[in-house]
Structures are given as structure tokens and as C-alpha cells.
Design an enzyme around this catalytic site. Structure first.
Site: not given
Lengths: 173, 173, 173
Positions: B9, B12-13, B15-16, B38, B54, B58, B87
């Protein structure tokens, strides 16, 4: 046996490979020939070599034509020779802009040639409008014209695909 | 229980977030652990802080690994620890380019590690080829390599999704 | 009769035409009026002329409103006047950034106005994150904020479409 197909997608998204595979499949099914219309100009020896490597890779069953500007004329001239693959519309548009040709006249000519076409034709084109607005005015103009051209050709196509990460997704019908 | 998934993607779509949700669901269903690999480097204290935030978001059920370059080795080392989320592939590619590594050797290594993988793995990657051709030669090279890498990984994946405005659309199967 | 629709896509992808067609169809089916909320500023006479040409093209059945910044307020004020088309969210975001407004406050206000909305509303927005990472820091910030805004509005929409080469593809539901 008229059949208009568009394969769009980002750069390196697998558009050309999918379009070639589709063209071969169509030509085999109909027992007709294959015509490749390249729109890229060979500006130097390196690019000439690359074009010749691509022709070798596609194989000798393809007739190879070159239409950096005269795409409509080349579509007329090759009609009757089998399934045609045009790779690609955005490079043709770029050539028109750099040659200072009138885009709307050239587009009208292309749409007429598509309407008059008897043999199947597959157009490869590029998605160029999903990034940030370019700072360069010429790039903005190219982006606008490419979006308009893609819409016009897709509107009269029988089938439209977008390739993402090498996977073709059918948008139309 | 091998299972290869790609989530691509634009930036900022979503995806993650989708990939994390999918990884949790898979791990819960199979009753196995979660591994996060990562690829981003912490160049400064601000980025280090962001990475730690982050990890906190998680949650503690994830084992956190770091593979800016040695992605294949890290996939082998973590096999058997449960569902793995990588990612992302485009940052890994960027690291390879800036470290002057051979892209095709590294890609071959990655594809072999994926083929050998026993536990499920989800790769997040970026669509970078749907804007205007970049004026910067390095950006053009990155764009070409990212498109090729995405195609290769998607070709051997069991499932491929593209995320648009936070909505995942399944491209494969 | 609340109904929230998002139409996203790259530049010149046919988003606005599809959104206008959809709005007319909805208004006809419900026997209600049409409201157009433009977010673009007319910076000069040429742009003012273009905006007036667009209004003429759409026709006199549309009420034309202008909300370069006060989008939430304009959505409240126009509720009860029929189907509303907002064109577009990314230009509104751009105006917020250039006016140094707080994006998260403005976004919260918009989401509340959408939640409170009674009449149908169609939002046009842009995909801007599928090119190369911009070198310009402001462009990177805009790209991040646009992606986040698109995700938030799409999350509460009933229907989401992405337009590619003039062909709308339904992402949701």
C-alpha cells in the site's frame, strides 16, 4: 474479433509482462500473428541495446514496429496482422509533449484509430497521479494529461486491468 | 502451517495496522507466539524513542527483533517462535542500497529464507511507483528495485493485500 | 437517510465526475436538492473563472458553498438541503496546513459533523502516498496527514470507492 484491452499500473508493477502473456494467449487462441508497437525512442546506443535485448526476449514471432509519435497511423498500418501490443501510452504522451504536438488532436486521432481497429489491441499505460503534486510545472502538466488519456482509452476499452506487485486486478468489465 | 502473506500500500494507508491485526489473529488461532522484525534503523534518539513507543503500543506478547540488513538470517533464526511480522521490505531495500549491498544476492537470500520458512510470516511493503518519474537517479533506482522486489515476494506469497485509505483489498488468491 | 460515501483516487482519475454522478443519482432517487461544497480557494482571476465554469457545467440545480477551512460548520449549515458533495478533503487539509491550523482539532470537528449529519454526503479525496518519499519536509507532512485523514473518514463511511483510469472500484462495504 475486435477487442480493446488496457493494462495500467505503477512503474515496475508487472504491467508489460502481463500484457505480453495476454497478447500471446489471444494470438494463440485465434491463430493470428503478434505485433509489438514500441513508443520509446532510442536516444543512445545503450538504450538501443536494451530495446534489442527486449525484442530477443519476446522472440521472433513478434513483428516489431516503432511509433514514438505516429501511433494512430501505426495502428491503422498494422491492422490485419494480428494481436497488437502497444507499450506504452505514457511514453507516447511524453514524446508528444517534448515534440510540442497538440495533445488533444493526437488523442482524438488515437481514439478514432481504436474505434476503427479490427484486430485486438492491448495498451500498456502508467498510473502517475498517486504521489504528491510535483513541484515541476511540466511534470504537473504531464500528470494531468496522462490521467485524462488513461480515462479516455479505458472508457472505450472492453477490459481494463491494474497490475499491483505483479498481480493483475480486473477493473472492467 | 507455512503461510506467506504480503500487505502492500501507499504510505499511511493502514498497512501496518492491518498486518498487526492479521498476525495476532493467526497467532491466537494457532496458539503460537508473535515475532516483530523491524527493518528501520534508529539513527537518533528521537527515532529510538519512537521505536520504543511502537513496541509499547504493540504490547509485551511480541518478541522484538531488528534486521536492517540481515533479514534472511533473522527469518531463519526466528523460525519456530510463531507468527512473524516484517515491517517493512522497502526500508530493508533502502538500507541495502545505502550500505552498497548487492540487491540481487540479498533478494535471492530472502526468497530462499521464505521458501525454507515453516512458521507463518507477514511482510509489509510500500507501493512507490504510482507517482511521477523522480528526477533523482537514486530515487529512480530505488523505485525500480522496490517494484521488482514486491513482484518477487508477491509471486511466492499465499495471500497479497493492498491497503487503500485503511481498507485492505485482497489481490491474491 | 444518512449515508456517508468516500471517493478516493489519484489526480485526474475520474473521482469528481463519479462523485457528481453518484450525488445526482442519490438526489433524484430521494427527491432532494444538491449542495456542492468547494474547498479550493480562488487565488486569482483565472482560478475564479475556472470555478465559475465548473459551476456552470454542474448546472443550476446545485447550491454552491465554499469552505476552504470551515468544512465542519458548512456541513452543519447545509444539513437538510439534500445530498452534499465535498470536493475535496486533500485541498481542505492543504488549506489547514497553510493557515497553520491544528489538524487534529479540525479533523475531530469534521468527524463529529459527519457523525451528526442527517443528509447524505459524498467526500472526494486524493491518494497521495504511492510515489517516492518527497524530499520536501512539508510535502512529507502533508502526505502523512492526508493518509491519516483518508483512513479516519473511510473508517466511518458506509461506502468507499477508489477511481482508477476513470473506473470506480468499490472498497467498502
Amino acid at each position: 474479433m475486435k477487442h480493446i484491452i488496457v493494462v495500467t499500473g505503477g512503474s515496475r508493477s508487472g504491467k508489460s509482462v502481463y500484457a505480453e502473456t495476454y497478447a500471446r494467449r489471444l494470438a494463440d487462441a485465434k491463430g493470428v500473428g503478434l505485433v509489438y508497437i514500441a513508443t520509446a525512442e532510442a536516444f543512445d546506443a545503450e538504450m538501443q541495446t536494451r530495446i534489442e535485448e527486449h525484442q530477443l526476449r519476446r522472440g521472433s514471432e513478434w513483428a516489431n514496429l516503432h511509433a514514438p509519435l505516429a501511433l494512430a497511423e501505426t495502428l491503422y498500418a498494422s491492422d490485419g496482422q494480428g494481436v497488437c501490443l502497444v507499450d506504452c501510452l505514457t511514453i507516447w504522451l511524453n514524446n508528444l509533449i517534448f515534440s510540442d504536438m497538440d495533445i488533444s488532436t493526437a488523442t482524438e486521432g488515437l481514439l478514432t484509430a481504436i474505434a476503427d481497429r479490427q484486430d485486438p489491441v492491448i495498451f500498456v499505460t502508467n498510473e502517475v497521479g498517486s504521489g504528491i503534486v510535483p513541484e515541476n510545472a511540466l511534470a504537473r502538466r504531464f500528470r494531468d494529461e496522462a490521467g485524462r488519456l488513461n480515462q479516455k482509452v479505458a472508457a472505450i476499452a472492453d477490459e481494463v486491468y491494474v497490475s499491483i506487485s505483479g498481480i493483475p486486478m480486473q477493473l472492467k468489465p
